[in-house]
Motif scaffolding. Structure first.
Motif, PDB file in Angstrom:
ATOM      1  N   MET A  77       0.862  -1.194   0.000  1.00  0.00           N
ATOM      2  CA  MET A  77       0.000   0.000   0.000  1.00  0.00           C
ATOM      3  C   MET A  77       0.892   1.237   0.000  1.00  0.00           C
ATOM      4  N   PRO A  78       0.647   2.188  -0.900  1.00  0.00           N
ATOM      5  CA  PRO A  78       1.543   3.344  -0.983  1.00  0.00           C
ATOM      6  C   PRO A  78       1.466   4.216   0.275  1.00  0.00           C
ATOM      7  N   ILE A  79       2.556   4.911   0.515  1.00  0.00           N
ATOM      8  CA  ILE A  79       2.634   5.826   1.654  1.00  0.00           C
ATOM      9  C   ILE A  79       1.716   7.021   1.423  1.00  0.00           C
ATOM     10  N   THR A  80       0.997   7.407   2.463  1.00  0.00           N
ATOM     11  CA  THR A  80       0.185   8.627   2.394  1.00  0.00           C
ATOM     12  C   THR A  80       0.657   9.574   3.490  1.00  0.00           C
ATOM     13  N   PHE A  81       0.413  10.852   3.279  1.00  0.00           N
ATOM     14  CA  PHE A  81       0.889  11.864   4.217  1.00  0.00           C
ATOM     15  C   PHE A  81      -0.284  12.545   4.906  1.00  0.00           C
ATOM     16  N   ALA A  82      -0.083  12.906   6.159  1.00  0.00           N
ATOM     17  CA  ALA A  82      -1.084  13.665   6.893  1.00  0.00           C
ATOM     18  C   ALA A  82      -1.186  15.079   6.326  1.00  0.00           C
ATOM     19  N   ASP A  83      -2.326  15.709   6.521  1.00  0.00           N
ATOM     20  CA  ASP A  83      -2.584  17.070   6.038  1.00  0.00           C
ATOM     21  C   ASP A  83      -2.185  18.065   7.132  1.00  0.00           C
ATOM     22  N   PRO A  84      -1.228  18.959   6.830  1.00  0.00           N
ATOM     23  CA  PRO A  84      -0.793  19.892   7.886  1.00  0.00           C
ATOM     24  C   PRO A  84      -1.927  20.762   8.420  1.00  0.00           C
ATOM     25  N   ALA A  85      -2.980  20.972   7.616  1.00  0.00           N
ATOM     26  CA  ALA A  85      -4.105  21.804   8.075  1.00  0.00           C
ATOM     27  C   ALA A  85      -4.829  21.168   9.262  1.00  0.00           C
ATOM     28  N   ALA A  86      -4.600  19.876   9.479  1.00  0.00           N
ATOM     29  CA  ALA A  86      -5.265  19.179  10.582  1.00  0.00           C
ATOM     30  C   ALA A  86      -4.527  19.351  11.914  1.00  0.00           C
ATOM     31  N   PHE A  87      -3.413  20.070  11.903  1.00  0.00           N
ATOM     32  CA  PHE A  87      -2.586  20.180  13.112  1.00  0.00           C
ATOM     33  C   PHE A  87      -2.402  21.638  13.514  1.00  0.00           C
ATOM     34  N   THR A  88      -2.141  21.839  14.806  1.00  0.00           N
ATOM     35  CA  THR A  88      -1.789  23.176  15.283  1.00  0.00           C
ATOM     36  C   THR A  88      -0.322  23.456  14.933  1.00  0.00           C
ATOM     37  N   HIS A  89       0.037  24.712  15.013  1.00  0.00           N
ATOM     38  CA  HIS A  89       1.422  25.153  14.801  1.00  0.00           C
ATOM     39  C   HIS A  89       2.358  24.370  15.730  1.00  0.00           C
ATOM     40  N   ALA A  90       1.978  24.241  17.003  1.00  0.00           N
ATOM     41  CA  ALA A  90       2.826  23.538  17.982  1.00  0.00           C
ATOM     42  C   ALA A  90       2.954  22.059  17.633  1.00  0.00           C
TER      43      ALA A  90
ATOM     44  N   LEU B 189       8.119  12.210  -2.966  1.00  0.00           N
ATOM     45  CA  LEU B 189       8.445  12.019  -1.544  1.00  0.00           C
ATOM     46  C   LEU B 189       8.082  10.605  -1.096  1.00  0.00           C
ATOM     47  N   ALA B 190       6.893  10.137  -1.501  1.00  0.00           N
ATOM     48  CA  ALA B 190       6.464   8.780  -1.142  1.00  0.00           C
ATOM     49  C   ALA B 190       7.391   7.733  -1.770  1.00  0.00           C
ATOM     50  N   LEU B 191       7.728   7.899  -3.045  1.00  0.00           N
ATOM     51  CA  LEU B 191       8.615   6.941  -3.721  1.00  0.00           C
ATOM     52  C   LEU B 191      10.000   6.911  -3.081  1.00  0.00           C
ATOM     53  N   THR B 192      10.486   8.081  -2.691  1.00  0.00           N
ATOM     54  CA  THR B 192      11.801   8.161  -2.036  1.00  0.00           C
ATOM     55  C   THR B 192      11.797   7.349  -0.740  1.00  0.00           C
ATOM     56  N   LEU B 193      10.723   7.518   0.040  1.00  0.00           N
ATOM     57  CA  LEU B 193      10.642   6.802   1.321  1.00  0.00           C
ATOM     58  C   LEU B 193      10.378   5.306   1.115  1.00  0.00           C
ATOM     59  N   GLU B 194       9.573   4.958   0.126  1.00  0.00           N
ATOM     60  CA  GLU B 194       9.231   3.547  -0.117  1.00  0.00           C
ATOM     61  C   GLU B 194      10.399   2.746  -0.681  1.00  0.00           C
ATOM     62  N   THR B 195      11.138   3.378  -1.624  1.00  0.00           N
ATOM     63  CA  THR B 195      12.165   2.627  -2.354  1.00  0.00           C
ATOM     64  C   THR B 195      13.566   2.815  -1.782  1.00  0.00           C
ATOM     65  N   GLY B 196      13.771   3.881  -0.986  1.00  0.00           N
ATOM     66  CA  GLY B 196      15.119   4.165  -0.500  1.00  0.00           C
ATOM     67  C   GLY B 196      16.030   4.746  -1.572  1.00  0.00           C
ATOM     68  N   ILE B 197      15.437   5.171  -2.677  1.00  0.00           N
ATOM     69  CA  ILE B 197      16.176   5.794  -3.785  1.00  0.00           C
ATOM     70  C   ILE B 197      15.564   7.180  -4.023  1.00  0.00           C
ATOM     71  N   ALA B 198      16.421   8.206  -4.162  1.00  0.00           N
ATOM     72  CA  ALA B 198      15.925   9.581  -4.271  1.00  0.00           C
ATOM     73  C   ALA B 198      15.138   9.799  -5.564  1.00  0.00           C
ATOM     74  N   HIS B 199      13.928  10.303  -5.410  1.00  0.00           N
ATOM     75  CA  HIS B 199      13.085  10.747  -6.516  1.00  0.00           C
ATOM     76  C   HIS B 199      12.738  12.212  -6.277  1.00  0.00           C
ATOM     77  N   TYR B 200      12.725  12.992  -7.341  1.00  0.00           N
ATOM     78  CA  TYR B 200      12.382  14.406  -7.232  1.00  0.00           C
ATOM     79  C   TYR B 200      11.290  14.728  -8.247  1.00  0.00           C
ATOM     80  N   TRP B 201      10.861  15.992  -8.205  1.00  0.00           N
ATOM     81  CA  TRP B 201       9.992  16.537  -9.245  1.00  0.00           C
ATOM     82  C   TRP B 201      10.817  17.546 -10.031  1.00  0.00           C
TER      83      TRP B 201
ATOM     84  N   VAL C  36       4.012   7.580   8.025  1.00  0.00           N
ATOM     85  CA  VAL C  36       5.334   8.113   8.343  1.00  0.00           C
ATOM     86  C   VAL C  36       5.248   8.874   9.662  1.00  0.00           C
ATOM     87  N   GLN C  37       6.136   8.571  10.565  1.00  0.00           N
ATOM     88  CA  GLN C  37       6.202   9.275  11.841  1.00  0.00           C
ATOM     89  C   GLN C  37       7.523  10.031  11.922  1.00  0.00           C
TER      90      GLN C  37
END
Lengths: 151, 151
Positions: free
Chosen positions: A1-14, A55-67, B131-132
């Motif tokens: 299952m591919p990596i998904t990222f949390a939405d920063p809007a769901a968190f406080t600054h702290a 970012l997800a591919l970089t973390l999943e594969t351990g090989i750097a991917h960029y845009w 990811v944590q």
């Protein structure tokens, strides 16, 4: 299952600054800025960008991917040149809109498309109100005309 | 007489990449991206931006100046906190739209507004498709609540 990222809007600054939730803050173009450094020496090799897929591919594969902003395409670093980057660690900054990617540079050890180890091969030298660039002396590890022919 | 910069539009791609003319390529918002690293260790301290004024002031005074995108203002680093950065060297990358600024961090040695040496104090750890963040252990060198009170 591919990596998904949390939405920063769901968190406080702290929470974003001190918490354990990874919620990368992509900009209006959907990108975060990435500083790629060499493991061990900490030398800055290049500065680039990642979208969520890279970012997800970089973390999943351990090989750097960029845009690639110029080519507007996912970019597996080293796909043309053989200069693959193996990921040692990814760090994020306080507000999670920038990353440091610690890598082992494979191939000839040239992260820069000019054939040098690092893209930062010139220093600025002030002379009066003008600024000139001076080569820091990084050797060319490959000939870009040979490596990128046909591109 | 203040420092002025050449216009990158006046140069070829090859001149920008291999030449001695410093012609920083400011983006649509008038900014270049700057990676600030500690002299000696090469440790990445922070990632920030400069407009032409901040870049000129940095080169003229030998003290790091940035453009604060959040405050939309020129930002002399350390003006509030005392954490002034003395410039050792400024390097530019191949296409001149990113800089590495090598500095000696003064004050308590904390480049980050959270009181840590570096803004990159957390690493990403993959667990399944999540990811944590994990603290890398950088100590707090000042208490931001004390330093920035009234701000």
């Amino acid at each position: 299952m591919p990596i998904t990222f949390a939405d920063p809007a769901a968190f406080t600054h702290a929470q974003l600054e001190e918490g354990t939730d990874f919620a990368p803050k992509f900009d209006a173009a959907g990108l975060v800025t990435v500083v790629t450094v060499e493991a061990g020496s900490n030398e800055v090799l290049m500065l680039a960008h990642m979208n969520a897929q890279a970012l997800a591919l970089t973390l999943e594969t351990g090989i750097a991917h960029y845009w690639s902003r110029s080519r507007r395409a996912l970019w597996k670093k080293g796909e043309s040149s053989g200069e693959i980057q193996e990921v040692v660690e990814l760090r994020t900054d306080c507000d999670q809109d920038a990353m440091v990617l610690v890598v082992r540079q494979t191939g000839r050890g040239a992260a820069c498309h000019t054939g040098r180890k690092s893209c930062f091969y010139r220093r600025a030298v002030v002379a009066g109100n003008q600024v000139q660039l001076q080569d820091t002396g990084l050797p060319r590890l490959f000939d870009p005309a040979q490596i990128y022919k046909g591109h």
